[in-house]
Design a protein around this motif. Structure first.
Motif, short mmCIF file in Angstrom:
data_model
loop_
_atom_site.label_atom_id
_atom_site.label_comp_id
_atom_site.label_asym_id
_atom_site.label_seq_id
_atom_site.Cartn_x
_atom_site.Cartn_y
_atom_site.Cartn_z
N THR A 128 -52.27 -47.06 22.75
CA THR A 128 -51.87 -45.80 23.38
C THR A 128 -50.94 -44.97 22.50
OG1 THR A 128 -49.89 -46.71 24.47
CG2 THR A 128 -51.99 -46.93 25.64
N HIS A 151 -51.76 -46.93 32.02
CA HIS A 151 -52.07 -46.70 33.43
C HIS A 151 -53.05 -47.74 33.96
CE1 HIS A 151 -52.72 -44.50 37.17
NE2 HIS A 151 -54.01 -44.68 36.99
N ALA A 152 -54.12 -47.98 33.20
CA ALA A 152 -55.15 -48.92 33.65
C ALA A 152 -55.97 -49.37 32.45
CB ALA A 152 -56.06 -48.28 34.69
N VAL A 193 -59.80 -50.72 31.52
CA VAL A 193 -61.16 -50.79 32.07
C VAL A 193 -62.14 -51.14 30.96
CG1 VAL A 193 -60.66 -49.11 33.88
CG2 VAL A 193 -61.58 -48.32 31.71
N ALA A 219 -63.57 -43.51 33.80
CA ALA A 219 -62.24 -43.27 33.24
C ALA A 219 -62.06 -41.79 32.92
CB ALA A 219 -62.02 -44.12 32.00
N ALA A 248 -61.43 -39.89 36.11
CA ALA A 248 -60.07 -40.12 36.62
C ALA A 248 -59.04 -39.32 35.82
CB ALA A 248 -59.74 -41.61 36.57
N VAL A 249 -59.17 -39.31 34.50
CA VAL A 249 -58.23 -38.57 33.66
C VAL A 249 -58.33 -37.07 33.94
CG1 VAL A 249 -57.61 -37.98 31.29
CG2 VAL A 249 -58.15 -40.34 31.89
N ILE A 309 -51.89 -38.29 35.90
CA ILE A 309 -51.76 -39.70 35.52
C ILE A 309 -50.62 -39.84 34.52
CG2 ILE A 309 -52.88 -41.60 34.31
CD1 ILE A 309 -55.53 -40.59 35.45
N ARG A 365 -51.84 -44.11 29.94
CA ARG A 365 -53.21 -43.93 29.47
C ARG A 365 -54.17 -44.94 30.10
NH1 ARG A 365 -52.90 -39.32 28.51
NH2 ARG A 365 -52.51 -38.37 26.49
N TYR A 366 -55.39 -44.48 30.35
CA TYR A 366 -56.50 -45.40 30.55
C TYR A 366 -56.83 -46.01 29.19
CZ TYR A 366 -57.87 -44.45 35.39
OH TYR A 366 -57.92 -44.39 36.75
#
Length: 302
Positions: A131, A274-275, A277, A285, A288-289, A294, A297-298
């Motif tokens: 990230t 953040h998550a 996946v 993803a 969602a972003v 948020i 970061r995903y």
């Protein structure tokens, strides 16, 4: 070892549903290159813009078959070319720059210049490390454009976002008196970085670092003769009122990234995931972003 790896790409950009996962042949690194087995790749807003065709329309992407997605990566060195002193098996992170490319970090493997990668220190995992490159280097290179503060006032827009969260402590290190502009819910985070906080800003700042890409609205907050640094190369505000305008174009820099990783491992810079996946859920993803709001970061895992 498999002779192919999976990579997420777009052929005809059209948002998340246009993302495909294809098989790509494994190639060996050339001189001064490494092949990285990717463990994690962050999802950034710029990736959404690529998938939506924004940079195709601007003429910045002209790939004949497909365009690769992803800028940040962290993983393990699987092979090293001649002239590389990074041992195979080392944990590294890095940034792939530029828009017009048929490869990206949303993939199982990646060939990069060894100078664009940095060793990941103990105390930070590869998911977190993924990230940092794009947003950390963007913040550091924005500070290069701003220069030393000498006690002057700096307003950071989007102060609780990924770039803004790095800008605040880095700017304080350069002598700026920093105030973060963000939503009320983000006050604790921004003040926790040692900055002032506001949800509304009046004009008169010595400099504005426009991490939120407010553009003209951000420019209007700079005092006459001040400095504005933006993040959108395709939309640069005109220089008026004696305001100096810069726009950051983030470039890979392994040596600089090493310092950012060390600062994150020590707790000086924030690290927010953040998550996590799997690569197969890349479209979800992106959706969602795109909804916004948020914090963190995903991160995709191939």
């Amino acid at each position: 070892m498999s002779t192919t790896f999976r990579s997420a790409v777009v052929r005809t950009p059209g948002g998340p549903d246009s993302i495909e996962i294809i098989d790509v042949p494994v190639v060996e690194p050339g001189p001064n290159q490494i092949r990285v087995e990717i463990a994690a790749a962050a999802v950034n807003p710029v990736d959404l813009a690529v998938a939506n065709g924004v940079f195709h329309e601007l003429g910045l992407i002209d790939q004949p078959d497909h365009t690769g997605l992803g800028w940040d990566f962290a993983g393990t060195v699987a092979a090293a070319g001649p002239g590389v002193d990074i041992p195979v098996g080392s944990r590294v992170a890095g940034l792939v720059g530029g828009f017009d490319r048929d490869y990206g970090t949303y993939a199982g493997q990646l060939i990069v210049s060894a100078s664009d990668a940095a060793l990941v220190p103990d105390g930070i995992d590869l998911t977190t490390a993924a990230t940092i490159p794009l947003n950390g280097l963007a913040a550091a290179q924005m500070l290069d454009l701003l220069g030393d503060g000498g006690g002057r006032s700096l307003l950071v827009t989007g102060a609780a976002g990924a770039v803004g969260g790095y800008l605040i402590p880095l700017a304080q290190d350069r002598g700026w008196r920093v105030t973060g502009l963000a939503r009320a819910d983000d006050e604790k985070f921004v003040r926790g970085l040692g900055a002032g906080f506001t949800t509304e800003a009046a004009p008169g700042w010595d400099a504005v670092a426009d991490a939120a890409a407010f553009q003209e609205q951000g420019f209007a907050l700079v005092r006459d003769g001040g400095i504005f640094v933006g993040v959108q190369p395709g939309a640069v505000p005109a220089e008026t009122r004696g305001v100096t305008v810069h726009v950051v174009v983030t470039e890979p820099d392994g040596a600089r990234l090493a310092g950012l990783l060390d600062a994150t491992a020590s707790g000086r810079l924030p690290a927010r995931v953040h998550a996590v996946v799997p690569l197969d859920e890349v479209a979800a993803a992106h959706v969602a972003v795109a909804k916004g709001g948020i914090r963190g970061r995903y991160v995709l895992q191939p």
